[in-house]
Design a protein around this motif. Structure first.
Motif, PDB file in Angstrom:
ATOM      1  N   ILE A 144     -33.661  73.088-137.915  1.00 46.96           N
ATOM      2  CA  ILE A 144     -34.321  74.388-137.837  1.00 46.96           C
ATOM      3  C   ILE A 144     -35.587  74.321-136.966  1.00 46.96           C
ATOM      4  O   ILE A 144     -35.983  75.302-136.350  1.00 46.96           O
ATOM      5  CB  ILE A 144     -34.693  74.886-139.251  1.00 46.96           C
ATOM      6  N   GLU A 145     -36.170  73.150-136.903  1.00 49.00           N
ATOM      7  CA  GLU A 145     -37.457  73.002-136.205  1.00 49.00           C
ATOM      8  C   GLU A 145     -37.457  73.533-134.777  1.00 49.00           C
ATOM      9  O   GLU A 145     -38.394  74.251-134.394  1.00 49.00           O
ATOM     10  CB  GLU A 145     -37.889  71.530-136.207  1.00 49.00           C
ATOM     11  N   PRO A 146     -36.461  73.224-133.913  1.00 49.19           N
ATOM     12  CA  PRO A 146     -36.523  73.720-132.536  1.00 49.19           C
ATOM     13  C   PRO A 146     -36.641  75.237-132.436  1.00 49.19           C
ATOM     14  O   PRO A 146     -37.378  75.760-131.585  1.00 49.19           O
ATOM     15  CB  PRO A 146     -35.217  73.218-131.915  1.00 49.19           C
ATOM     16  N   ILE A 147     -35.954  75.950-133.299  1.00 48.79           N
ATOM     17  CA  ILE A 147     -35.993  77.420-133.249  1.00 48.79           C
ATOM     18  C   ILE A 147     -37.389  77.928-133.605  1.00 48.79           C
ATOM     19  O   ILE A 147     -37.994  78.718-132.869  1.00 48.79           O
ATOM     20  CB  ILE A 147     -34.952  78.015-134.215  1.00 48.79           C
ATOM     21  N   ILE A 148     -37.927  77.453-134.723  1.00 48.20           N
ATOM     22  CA  ILE A 148     -39.234  77.935-135.173  1.00 48.20           C
ATOM     23  C   ILE A 148     -40.338  77.523-134.203  1.00 48.20           C
ATOM     24  O   ILE A 148     -41.192  78.334-133.818  1.00 48.20           O
ATOM     25  CB  ILE A 148     -39.540  77.398-136.585  1.00 48.20           C
ATOM     26  N   LEU A 149     -40.283  76.262-133.777  1.00 45.70           N
ATOM     27  CA  LEU A 149     -41.340  75.741-132.913  1.00 45.70           C
ATOM     28  C   LEU A 149     -41.380  76.458-131.572  1.00 45.70           C
ATOM     29  O   LEU A 149     -42.454  76.883-131.110  1.00 45.70           O
ATOM     30  CB  LEU A 149     -41.110  74.237-132.697  1.00 45.70           C
ATOM     31  N   ASP A 206     -51.718  61.696-131.790  1.00 49.65           N
ATOM     32  CA  ASP A 206     -52.344  63.009-131.657  1.00 49.65           C
ATOM     33  C   ASP A 206     -51.415  64.063-131.063  1.00 49.65           C
ATOM     34  O   ASP A 206     -51.852  65.191-130.817  1.00 49.65           O
ATOM     35  CB  ASP A 206     -53.614  62.902-130.801  1.00 49.65           C
ATOM     36  N   TRP A 207     -50.172  63.694-130.810  1.00 51.79           N
ATOM     37  CA  TRP A 207     -49.212  64.678-130.287  1.00 51.79           C
ATOM     38  C   TRP A 207     -49.091  65.814-131.305  1.00 51.79           C
ATOM     39  O   TRP A 207     -48.919  65.570-132.492  1.00 51.79           O
ATOM     40  CB  TRP A 207     -47.857  64.005-130.091  1.00 51.79           C
ATOM     41  N   PRO A 208     -49.189  67.076-130.873  1.00 51.00           N
ATOM     42  CA  PRO A 208     -49.117  68.200-131.832  1.00 51.00           C
ATOM     43  C   PRO A 208     -47.808  68.190-132.614  1.00 51.00           C
ATOM     44  O   PRO A 208     -46.738  67.997-132.050  1.00 51.00           O
ATOM     45  CB  PRO A 208     -49.215  69.430-130.927  1.00 51.00           C
ATOM     46  N   ARG A 209     -47.921  68.398-133.900  1.00 52.64           N
ATOM     47  CA  ARG A 209     -46.724  68.392-134.745  1.00 52.64           C
ATOM     48  C   ARG A 209     -47.005  69.182-136.013  1.00 52.64           C
ATOM     49  O   ARG A 209     -48.155  69.355-136.421  1.00 52.64           O
ATOM     50  CB  ARG A 209     -46.329  66.955-135.098  1.00 52.64           C
ATOM     51  N   ILE A 210     -45.952  69.693-136.605  1.00 51.63           N
ATOM     52  CA  ILE A 210     -46.029  70.346-137.910  1.00 51.63           C
ATOM     53  C   ILE A 210     -45.124  69.538-138.832  1.00 51.63           C
ATOM     54  O   ILE A 210     -43.888  69.596-138.737  1.00 51.63           O
ATOM     55  CB  ILE A 210     -45.572  71.811-137.833  1.00 51.63           C
ATOM     56  N   LYS A 211     -45.739  68.764-139.700  1.00 52.16           N
ATOM     57  CA  LYS A 211     -44.971  67.793-140.490  1.00 52.16           C
ATOM     58  C   LYS A 211     -43.916  68.452-141.362  1.00 52.16           C
ATOM     59  O   LYS A 211     -42.828  67.893-141.566  1.00 52.16           O
ATOM     60  CB  LYS A 211     -45.930  66.957-141.341  1.00 52.16           C
ATOM     61  N   ALA A 212     -44.210  69.640-141.862  1.00 51.04           N
ATOM     62  CA  ALA A 212     -43.219  70.321-142.700  1.00 51.04           C
ATOM     63  C   ALA A 212     -41.954  70.642-141.910  1.00 51.04           C
ATOM     64  O   ALA A 212     -40.835  70.527-142.420  1.00 51.04           O
ATOM     65  CB  ALA A 212     -43.819  71.592-143.291  1.00 51.04           C
ATOM     66  N   LEU A 213     -42.134  71.033-140.634  1.00 48.63           N
ATOM     67  CA  LEU A 213     -40.978  71.349-139.799  1.00 48.63           C
ATOM     68  C   LEU A 213     -40.172  70.099-139.458  1.00 48.63           C
ATOM     69  O   LEU A 213     -38.947  70.176-139.283  1.00 48.63           O
ATOM     70  CB  LEU A 213     -41.432  72.039-138.504  1.00 48.63           C
ATOM     71  N   GLU A 214     -40.846  68.982-139.344  1.00 48.28           N
ATOM     72  CA  GLU A 214     -40.135  67.742-139.021  1.00 48.28           C
ATOM     73  C   GLU A 214     -39.136  67.358-140.118  1.00 48.28           C
ATOM     74  O   GLU A 214     -38.206  66.590-139.863  1.00 48.28           O
ATOM     75  CB  GLU A 214     -41.136  66.604-138.804  1.00 48.28           C
ATOM     76  N   GLN A 215     -39.328  67.888-141.300  1.00 48.47           N
ATOM     77  CA  GLN A 215     -38.416  67.586-142.408  1.00 48.47           C
ATOM     78  C   GLN A 215     -37.120  68.399-142.336  1.00 48.47           C
ATOM     79  O   GLN A 215     -36.182  68.125-143.075  1.00 48.47           O
ATOM     80  CB  GLN A 215     -39.116  67.854-143.751  1.00 48.47           C
ATOM     81  N   ILE A 216     -37.094  69.407-141.464  1.00 50.70           N
ATOM     82  CA  ILE A 216     -35.884  70.235-141.306  1.00 50.70           C
ATOM     83  C   ILE A 216     -35.511  70.256-139.816  1.00 50.70           C
ATOM     84  O   ILE A 216     -35.681  71.258-139.122  1.00 50.70           O
ATOM     85  CB  ILE A 216     -36.099  71.668-141.839  1.00 50.70           C
ATOM     86  N   PRO A 217     -35.028  69.124-139.293  1.00 49.75           N
ATOM     87  CA  PRO A 217     -34.835  68.965-137.851  1.00 49.75           C
ATOM     88  C   PRO A 217     -33.892  69.962-137.202  1.00 49.75           C
ATOM     89  O   PRO A 217     -34.058  70.284-136.017  1.00 49.75           O
ATOM     90  CB  PRO A 217     -34.292  67.530-137.733  1.00 49.75           C
TER      91      PRO A 217
END
Length: 327
Positions: A258-263, A245-256
């Motif tokens: 870039i993910e830290p910046i967007i998240l 249940d940890w919050p996540r956006i699966k689409a962002l996980e596919q672009i590791p």
């Protein structure tokens, strides 16, 4: 009048803290508890820590007569980690309600009445605002109000009225029987409070957010930026693996990369929204909230940038950065 046969609330104060002040005496915390608008003869105080910490605390006078009981609970050094201490306090508590606060936190004047009211009215868990203070700045100073935004914003759900969206271990109350069934994980990371929140949600626990249930956590700006927020970002990947249940956006996980910046910068936007929606519950007048808004955004940008740096460190150099993210 004879004292009650058992307390209404047990308050657990653990002596664990960051290594820089791990012998921090709870004198200020206890003094603030003594000024609460609440009958202290209904309150059990549990002080728990290592024998070395109790030896240090022995130089301070504890107001034992003010409370139903003051329970001193030394724990062996090998078991004196933060989450273990809280679990042990729950085991020995005598009351049906259990409240947690850290030894470097100052409770607000209505901290105890607010959490007691929530639990008496049917809540299983009660949470509130977490603020910050330094030796020179109190929780209501401009810098401390801004620095606290990412922390209390984390606890609030995205609703029109204040509702619990998480819990932090230094400011929450819970029914003791529930705590005994849903203990803190003893992982040596800072996120077992989130794991407990997810576990309680799945069990159907009823949460309450109490604006008057405020604490001011001791801090330094160096710790706030380079330790706490860096660690929060660094632990993101471990937290995801620890609970579904940890919050996540699966689409962002596919672009590791870039993910830290967007998240993290999405969280800056959330912080800004929370500031306008909820800051008046901290007593900020609309004019002051508007004046402090640029400072709050800068604080959020700094905090989220440190988290972003932590995510990249965990992604690219986890072993080299593990000490910086220690808990």
């Amino acid at each position: 009048m004879a004292p009650p046969s058992k307390p209404l609330i047990s308050i657990a104060i653990e002596a664990y803290n960051e290594e820089a002040n791990n012998l921090s005496p709870p004198v200020d915390t206890i003094a603030a508890l003594c000024t609460q608008d609440f009958p202290l003869e209904l309150v059990e105080l549990i002080l728990i820590g290592s024998p070395r910490q109790f030896e240090y605390w022995g130089h301070f006078c504890l107001p034992e007569d003010a409370f139903w009981n003051v329970h001193l609970l030394p724990i062996s050094a090998s078991n004196a980690h933060y989450w273990q201490l809280k679990n042990e306090a729950a085991k020995v508590a005598q009351a049906d309600y259990l409240a947690f606060i850290d030894c470097d936190c100052l409770p607000g004047p209505r901290w105890l009445p607010a959490l007691a009211e929530a639990l008496r009215n049917g809540a299983d868990v009660s949470v509130g605002f977490s603020q910050y203070r330094t030796e020179r700045l109190d929780a209501n100073s401009a810098l401390m109000l801004a620095a606290a935004l990412p922390s209390w914003g984390f606890v609030l759900a995205r609703r029109s009225t204040p509702q619990a969206g998480a819990l932090v271990a230094h400011n929450f109350a819970i029914r003791r029987d529930l705590m005994l069934r849903h203990k803190f994980s003893t992982l040596k990371h800072s996120f077992p409070s989130s794991l407990l929140y997810f576990d309680l949600l799945r069990s159907g626990a009823r949460f309450s957010f109490q604006p008057d249930q405020r604490v001011a956590h001791g801090m330094t700006f160096r710790w706030w930026l380079t330790r706490m927020h860096f660690r929060r970002g660094w632990e993101t990947y471990i937290g995801r693996q620890s609970d579904p249940d940890w919050p996540r956006i699966k689409a962002l996980e596919q672009i590791p990369l870039i993910e830290p910046i967007i998240l993290r910068f999405a969280l800056v936007c959330r912080d800004a929204r929370h500031w306008f929606r909820y800051s008046h519950h901290l007593g900020l007048q609309r004019t002051r909230a508007l004046c402090l808004f640029p400072l709050a955004v800068v604080a959020s940008l700094l905090a989220r940038s440190a988290e972003m740096a932590g995510m990249y460190a965990a992604l690219l150099a986890p072993d080299a950065s593990a000490n910086q993210a220690r808990f």
